[in-house]
Write a protein that holds these residues in place. Structure first.
Motif, PDB file in Angstrom:
ATOM      1  N   LEU A  14      14.413  -1.338   6.383  1.00  0.00           N
ATOM      2  CA  LEU A  14      13.254  -0.861   5.797  1.00  0.00           C
ATOM      3  C   LEU A  14      12.112  -0.742   6.970  1.00  0.00           C
ATOM      4  CD1 LEU A  14      13.417  -2.398   2.239  1.00  0.00           C
ATOM      5  CD2 LEU A  14      14.047  -0.049   2.875  1.00  0.00           C
ATOM      6  N   ARG A  28      13.524   6.736   5.496  1.00  0.00           N
ATOM      7  CA  ARG A  28      14.509   6.411   4.285  1.00  0.00           C
ATOM      8  C   ARG A  28      14.038   7.555   3.117  1.00  0.00           C
ATOM      9  NH1 ARG A  28      10.750   2.067   4.713  1.00  0.00           N
ATOM     10  NH2 ARG A  28       9.267   1.729   3.016  1.00  0.00           N
ATOM     11  N   THR A  29      14.858   7.584   2.108  1.00  0.00           N
ATOM     12  CA  THR A  29      14.403   8.158   0.924  1.00  0.00           C
ATOM     13  C   THR A  29      13.964   6.964  -0.088  1.00  0.00           C
ATOM     14  OG1 THR A  29      16.337   9.645   1.351  1.00  0.00           O
ATOM     15  CG2 THR A  29      15.777   9.580  -0.710  1.00  0.00           C
ATOM     16  N   ASP A  30      12.980   7.539  -0.492  1.00  0.00           N
ATOM     17  CA  ASP A  30      12.064   6.629  -1.617  1.00  0.00           C
ATOM     18  C   ASP A  30      12.831   6.535  -3.133  1.00  0.00           C
ATOM     19  OD1 ASP A  30      10.912   8.837  -2.768  1.00  0.00           O
ATOM     20  OD2 ASP A  30       8.954   8.106  -2.172  1.00  0.00           O
ATOM     21  N   SER A  31      12.440   5.979  -3.792  1.00  0.00           N
ATOM     22  CA  SER A  31      12.705   5.914  -5.372  1.00  0.00           C
ATOM     23  C   SER A  31      12.499   7.129  -5.951  1.00  0.00           C
ATOM     24  CB  SER A  31      12.106   4.560  -5.997  1.00  0.00           C
ATOM     25  OG  SER A  31      10.955   4.840  -5.915  1.00  0.00           O
ATOM     26  N   ARG A  36      10.900   9.718   3.550  1.00  0.00           N
ATOM     27  CA  ARG A  36       9.856   9.215   4.497  1.00  0.00           C
ATOM     28  C   ARG A  36      10.188   9.171   5.742  1.00  0.00           C
ATOM     29  NH1 ARG A  36       5.486   9.192   0.895  1.00  0.00           N
ATOM     30  NH2 ARG A  36       6.072   8.167  -0.988  1.00  0.00           N
ATOM     31  N   THR A  56       7.223  -3.639   0.973  1.00  0.00           N
ATOM     32  CA  THR A  56       7.670  -3.159  -0.366  1.00  0.00           C
ATOM     33  C   THR A  56       9.164  -3.348  -0.204  1.00  0.00           C
ATOM     34  OG1 THR A  56       5.713  -1.945  -0.715  1.00  0.00           O
ATOM     35  CG2 THR A  56       7.509  -1.621  -2.183  1.00  0.00           C
ATOM     36  N   HIS A  59      10.525  -2.283  -5.457  1.00  0.00           N
ATOM     37  CA  HIS A  59       9.588  -2.236  -6.237  1.00  0.00           C
ATOM     38  C   HIS A  59       8.594  -3.406  -6.109  1.00  0.00           C
ATOM     39  CE1 HIS A  59      10.902   1.653  -7.479  1.00  0.00           C
ATOM     40  NE2 HIS A  59      12.139   1.171  -7.973  1.00  0.00           N
TER      41      HIS A  59
END
Length: 136
Positions: A14, A28-31, A36, A56, A59
């Motif tokens: 991260l 990365r791929t966020d929620s 990103r 972060t 969450h």
């Protein structure tokens, strides 16, 4: 000096921290399923003058001091000492070569701060642990 990047413990894949005191968020791929890009994170000064930023994970947001991230990643701590000292006394200089692990007492009496406690600007005498305890 070459910049070396290492994963931040607990935030692997991260975030990474460098030996020069920079922190980056990794791609990365966020929620929300958005992509990103990798980016260098902006740092802010806290009330004590140290650089901080927010990390972060799952969450949950956590504010951390950058010098501790650098020290954890790059500075050996075989005695498991609790505090990080800026050797040149510049709180914003978070290069690994400028950081060292130390005890509370050492950090309290390190460098020019000892002269402030003792009220002596030109005297190089060190405060003892007993002196510091008496000041409190």
């Amino acid at each position: 000096m070459d910049e070396i990047w290492k994963d931040i413990q607990g935030y692997e894949r991260l975030y990474q921290v460098s030996n020069l005191g920079r922190v980056k968020a990794l791609p990365r791929t966020d929620s929300n399923n958005r992509q990103r890009k990798e980016r260098i994170m902006k740092q802010f000064r806290d009330k004590d003058g140290y650089y901080i930023l927010g990390l972060t994970k799952n969450h949950k947001y956590k504010t951390v001091r950058v010098h501790r991230l650098v020290a954890n990643a790059f500075v050996q701590n075989p005695l498991n000492l609790p505090q990080v000292n800026h050797i040149n006394e510049i709180k914003t200089d978070n290069r690994a070569e400028n950081l060292e692990w130390c005890t509370d007492a050492y950090n309290l009496t390190y460098g020019s701060r000892e002269h402030q406690f003792a009220g002596e600007n030109n005297n190089k005498a060190k405060l003892t642990i007993e002196d510091v305890e008496n000041i409190r």
